[in-house]
Design a protein around this motif. Structure first.
Motif, PDB file in Angstrom:
ATOM      1  N   GLU A  32     -30.117 -16.220 -16.512  1.00 31.21           N
ATOM      2  CA  GLU A  32     -30.356 -15.073 -15.579  1.00 31.21           C
ATOM      3  C   GLU A  32     -31.667 -15.047 -15.048  1.00 31.21           C
ATOM      4  O   GLU A  32     -31.946 -14.723 -13.703  1.00 31.21           O
ATOM      5  CB  GLU A  32     -29.695 -13.763 -16.493  1.00 31.21           C
ATOM      6  CG  GLU A  32     -29.969 -12.594 -15.284  1.00 31.21           C
ATOM      7  CD  GLU A  32     -29.296 -11.291 -16.107  1.00 31.21           C
ATOM      8  OE1 GLU A  32     -28.810 -11.574 -17.080  1.00 31.21           O
ATOM      9  OE2 GLU A  32     -28.983 -10.176 -15.098  1.00 31.21           O
ATOM     10  N   SER A  58     -18.010 -16.907 -21.932  1.00 31.47           N
ATOM     11  CA  SER A  58     -18.120 -15.907 -20.924  1.00 31.47           C
ATOM     12  C   SER A  58     -19.529 -15.231 -20.356  1.00 31.47           C
ATOM     13  O   SER A  58     -19.539 -14.884 -19.335  1.00 31.47           O
ATOM     14  CB  SER A  58     -16.944 -14.992 -21.030  1.00 31.47           C
ATOM     15  OG  SER A  58     -17.475 -13.661 -21.784  1.00 31.47           O
ATOM     16  N   ALA A  59     -20.323 -15.093 -21.487  1.00 31.00           N
ATOM     17  CA  ALA A  59     -21.612 -14.480 -21.109  1.00 31.00           C
ATOM     18  C   ALA A  59     -22.355 -15.472 -20.138  1.00 31.00           C
ATOM     19  O   ALA A  59     -23.156 -15.024 -19.273  1.00 31.00           O
ATOM     20  CB  ALA A  59     -22.485 -14.349 -22.397  1.00 31.00           C
ATOM     21  N   GLY A  62     -20.743 -15.175 -16.814  1.00 32.77           N
ATOM     22  CA  GLY A  62     -20.962 -13.729 -15.847  1.00 32.77           C
ATOM     23  C   GLY A  62     -22.264 -14.016 -15.297  1.00 32.77           C
ATOM     24  O   GLY A  62     -22.324 -13.342 -14.255  1.00 32.77           O
ATOM     25  N   MET A  65     -20.966 -15.345 -12.207  1.00 34.00           N
ATOM     26  CA  MET A  65     -20.610 -14.058 -11.440  1.00 34.00           C
ATOM     27  C   MET A  65     -21.180 -13.104 -10.671  1.00 34.00           C
ATOM     28  O   MET A  65     -20.925 -12.595  -9.703  1.00 34.00           O
ATOM     29  CB  MET A  65     -19.586 -13.518 -12.419  1.00 34.00           C
ATOM     30  CG  MET A  65     -18.239 -14.432 -13.183  1.00 34.00           C
ATOM     31  SD  MET A  65     -17.358 -13.466 -14.462  1.00 34.00           S
ATOM     32  CE  MET A  65     -16.687 -12.048 -13.547  1.00 34.00           C
ATOM     33  N   ALA A  66     -22.295 -12.806 -11.353  1.00 32.16           N
ATOM     34  CA  ALA A  66     -23.199 -11.570 -11.170  1.00 32.16           C
ATOM     35  C   ALA A  66     -24.120 -11.958  -9.830  1.00 32.16           C
ATOM     36  O   ALA A  66     -24.436 -10.938  -9.315  1.00 32.16           O
ATOM     37  CB  ALA A  66     -23.975 -11.174 -12.147  1.00 32.16           C
ATOM     38  N   TYR A  67     -24.330 -13.110  -9.553  1.00 38.57           N
ATOM     39  CA  TYR A  67     -25.206 -13.392  -8.433  1.00 38.57           C
ATOM     40  C   TYR A  67     -24.906 -14.369  -7.489  1.00 38.57           C
ATOM     41  O   TYR A  67     -25.707 -14.302  -6.436  1.00 38.57           O
ATOM     42  CB  TYR A  67     -26.585 -14.037  -9.060  1.00 38.57           C
ATOM     43  CG  TYR A  67     -27.244 -13.136 -10.215  1.00 38.57           C
ATOM     44  CD1 TYR A  67     -28.036 -12.006  -9.832  1.00 38.57           C
ATOM     45  CD2 TYR A  67     -27.077 -13.372 -11.658  1.00 38.57           C
ATOM     46  CE1 TYR A  67     -28.598 -11.060 -10.590  1.00 38.57           C
ATOM     47  CE2 TYR A  67     -27.689 -12.179 -12.411  1.00 38.57           C
ATOM     48  CZ  TYR A  67     -28.194 -11.222 -11.849  1.00 38.57           C
ATOM     49  OH  TYR A  67     -28.802 -10.444 -12.629  1.00 38.57           O
ATOM     50  N   GLU A  69     -22.701 -13.686  -5.114  1.00 38.96           N
ATOM     51  CA  GLU A  69     -22.280 -12.839  -3.623  1.00 38.96           C
ATOM     52  C   GLU A  69     -23.726 -12.724  -3.072  1.00 38.96           C
ATOM     53  O   GLU A  69     -24.035 -12.874  -1.956  1.00 38.96           O
ATOM     54  CB  GLU A  69     -21.841 -11.474  -4.130  1.00 38.96           C
ATOM     55  CG  GLU A  69     -20.493 -11.669  -4.599  1.00 38.96           C
ATOM     56  CD  GLU A  69     -19.382 -12.091  -3.233  1.00 38.96           C
ATOM     57  OE1 GLU A  69     -19.452 -11.464  -2.238  1.00 38.96           O
ATOM     58  OE2 GLU A  69     -18.729 -12.822  -3.404  1.00 38.96           O
ATOM     59  N   ASP A  70     -24.865 -12.370  -4.008  1.00 36.95           N
ATOM     60  CA  ASP A  70     -26.026 -12.248  -3.520  1.00 36.95           C
ATOM     61  C   ASP A  70     -26.710 -13.538  -2.900  1.00 36.95           C
ATOM     62  O   ASP A  70     -27.160 -13.447  -1.740  1.00 36.95           O
ATOM     63  CB  ASP A  70     -27.145 -11.625  -4.737  1.00 36.95           C
ATOM     64  CG  ASP A  70     -27.006 -10.382  -5.326  1.00 36.95           C
ATOM     65  OD1 ASP A  70     -26.351  -9.727  -4.838  1.00 36.95           O
ATOM     66  OD2 ASP A  70     -27.524 -10.128  -6.226  1.00 36.95           O
ATOM     67  N   GLU A  73     -24.799 -14.133   0.420  1.00 37.70           N
ATOM     68  CA  GLU A  73     -25.113 -13.219   1.459  1.00 37.70           C
ATOM     69  C   GLU A  73     -26.461 -13.955   1.974  1.00 37.70           C
ATOM     70  O   GLU A  73     -26.949 -13.359   3.315  1.00 37.70           O
ATOM     71  CB  GLU A  73     -25.458 -11.908   0.906  1.00 37.70           C
ATOM     72  CG  GLU A  73     -24.044 -11.020   0.921  1.00 37.70           C
ATOM     73  CD  GLU A  73     -24.139  -9.630   0.269  1.00 37.70           C
ATOM     74  OE1 GLU A  73     -25.312  -9.060   0.027  1.00 37.70           O
ATOM     75  OE2 GLU A  73     -23.065  -9.184  -0.050  1.00 37.70           O
ATOM     76  N   PHE A  96     -12.345 -20.259 -11.607  1.00 34.28           N
ATOM     77  CA  PHE A  96     -13.557 -20.488 -11.049  1.00 34.28           C
ATOM     78  C   PHE A  96     -13.449 -21.688  -9.983  1.00 34.28           C
ATOM     79  O   PHE A  96     -14.328 -21.748  -9.039  1.00 34.28           O
ATOM     80  CB  PHE A  96     -14.749 -20.826 -11.973  1.00 34.28           C
ATOM     81  CG  PHE A  96     -15.327 -19.547 -12.432  1.00 34.28           C
ATOM     82  CD1 PHE A  96     -14.696 -18.525 -13.088  1.00 34.28           C
ATOM     83  CD2 PHE A  96     -16.834 -19.584 -12.562  1.00 34.28           C
ATOM     84  CE1 PHE A  96     -15.200 -17.274 -13.664  1.00 34.28           C
ATOM     85  CE2 PHE A  96     -17.424 -18.448 -12.845  1.00 34.28           C
ATOM     86  CZ  PHE A  96     -16.577 -17.435 -13.432  1.00 34.28           C
ATOM     87  N   LEU A  99     -13.188 -20.409  -6.616  1.00 36.55           N
ATOM     88  CA  LEU A  99     -14.069 -19.486  -6.091  1.00 36.55           C
ATOM     89  C   LEU A  99     -15.543 -19.972  -5.949  1.00 36.55           C
ATOM     90  O   LEU A  99     -16.395 -19.577  -5.500  1.00 36.55           O
ATOM     91  CB  LEU A  99     -14.209 -18.345  -7.031  1.00 36.55           C
ATOM     92  CG  LEU A  99     -12.819 -17.550  -7.439  1.00 36.55           C
ATOM     93  CD1 LEU A  99     -12.917 -16.712  -8.600  1.00 36.55           C
ATOM     94  CD2 LEU A  99     -12.224 -16.756  -6.294  1.00 36.55           C
ATOM     95  N   TYR A 100     -15.752 -21.133  -6.602  1.00 40.91           N
ATOM     96  CA  TYR A 100     -17.211 -21.799  -6.771  1.00 40.91           C
ATOM     97  C   TYR A 100     -16.854 -23.308  -6.408  1.00 40.91           C
ATOM     98  O   TYR A 100     -15.855 -23.838  -6.779  1.00 40.91           O
ATOM     99  CB  TYR A 100     -17.648 -21.590  -8.141  1.00 40.91           C
ATOM    100  CG  TYR A 100     -18.228 -20.466  -8.518  1.00 40.91           C
ATOM    101  CD1 TYR A 100     -19.490 -19.968  -8.566  1.00 40.91           C
ATOM    102  CD2 TYR A 100     -16.941 -19.493  -8.927  1.00 40.91           C
ATOM    103  CE1 TYR A 100     -19.740 -18.818  -8.839  1.00 40.91           C
ATOM    104  CE2 TYR A 100     -17.474 -18.403  -9.320  1.00 40.91           C
ATOM    105  CZ  TYR A 100     -19.016 -17.865  -9.156  1.00 40.91           C
ATOM    106  OH  TYR A 100     -19.055 -16.516  -9.818  1.00 40.91           O
TER     107      TYR A 100
END
Lengths: 117, 139
Positions: A32, A58-59, A62, A65-67, A69-70, A73, A96, A99-100
């Motif tokens: 991260e 899944s960690a 995650g 998953m969390a970044y 979209e950023d 964009e 996934f 989506l990826y």
């Protein structure tokens, strides 16, 4: 204790993160940190090379998953490449692959970035 | 009838113990006769269950203990993970919409979903201030 390492290299304006070892709740914060660091430096064309990734929970997922979209964009993407079948299975269980961009080879991921220019 | 063997491990509720717990369970899963794909599935289920205990039941208090029990009975392999923290209410659980969670920039929340996909049976119970998740995989 889980061992996990990250290093990065550049291919033009693409940053390639080589990750190795086990990515779980203990080690996910270092991935991260690497990804948020890249976004902070305006590096948003990222390939994660998973050749030496032995395990993901899944960690670890995650963080992607969390970044994502950023990064999208900002006009970039996080593409994943060179996964072992056991690691790919975990991504697949959660859907996934739709989506990826998950590519077999790093070179395919590079080409995919370049074809969209 | 001979009692089925069970094996126990107690570890501090710390994420640096996840690999210890995973390896402990996987060694027994292999001995029971599971192939590599099943062993990997069990490894992930154990990790997700223990991560949930550390995060949600104990809120990262590493002075607490996670209790791991492994057992085998005829064609069944089971792993029970116990804690003395906050109780997880499966009745409030909803299957995650992964695409929506990505849009909302959520970091996970898919552990229970994975456990249920990977194992044949998952049971939650509470007894004597202990919460337990019991995960069963058939050979």
């Amino acid at each position: 204790m889980s061992t996990f390492q990250i290093s990065n290299r550049k291919n033009g304006d693409i940053v390639i993160l080589d990750i190795s070892g086990e990515l779980d709740a203990h080690t996910a914060p270092s991935l991260e940190e690497a990804i948020t660091g890249l976004i902070g430096q305006n590096e948003h064309r990222i390939i994660v090379n998973c050749t030496s990734l032995e395990y993901i929970s899944s960690a670890g997922l995650g963080v992607f998953m969390a970044y994502i979209e950023d990064v999208r964009e900002l006009g970039g993407d996080i593409k994943l490449a060179e996964m072992k079948p056991s690691v790919y299975n975990v991504f697949d269980l959660l859907g996934f692959p739709t989506l990826y961009d998950i590519l077999e080879k790093e070179t395919e991921a590079v080409a995919k970035f370049n074809e969209n220019d | 009838m001979a009692k089925s063997p069970t094996y126990k491990l107690e570890v501090p509720a710390s994420t640096d113990q996840l690999s210890v717990a995973r390896d402990f369970v996987c060694d027994h899963a292999r001995s029971f006769g599971f192939g590599p794909a099943e062993v990997e599935g069990i490894r992930l289920a154990v990790d997700e269950a223990m991560t949930n205990v550390i995060k949600h039941a104990y809120k990262f208090d590493d002075s607490k203990t996670v209790y791991i029990n492994v057992g085998m009975r005829s064609n069944e392999f089971w792993v029970a993970i116990q804690d003395t923290g906050d109780t997880f209410r499966i009745e409030n659980y909803q299957e995650p919409d992964v695409e929506q969670r990505i849009k909302d920039r959520k970091k996970g929340g898919v552990g229970v979903y994975l456990i249920r996909k990977l194992m044949d049976k998952v049971e939650y119970s509470q007894k004597n201030a202990h919460n337990e998740i019991k995960m069963i995989k058939k050979r």
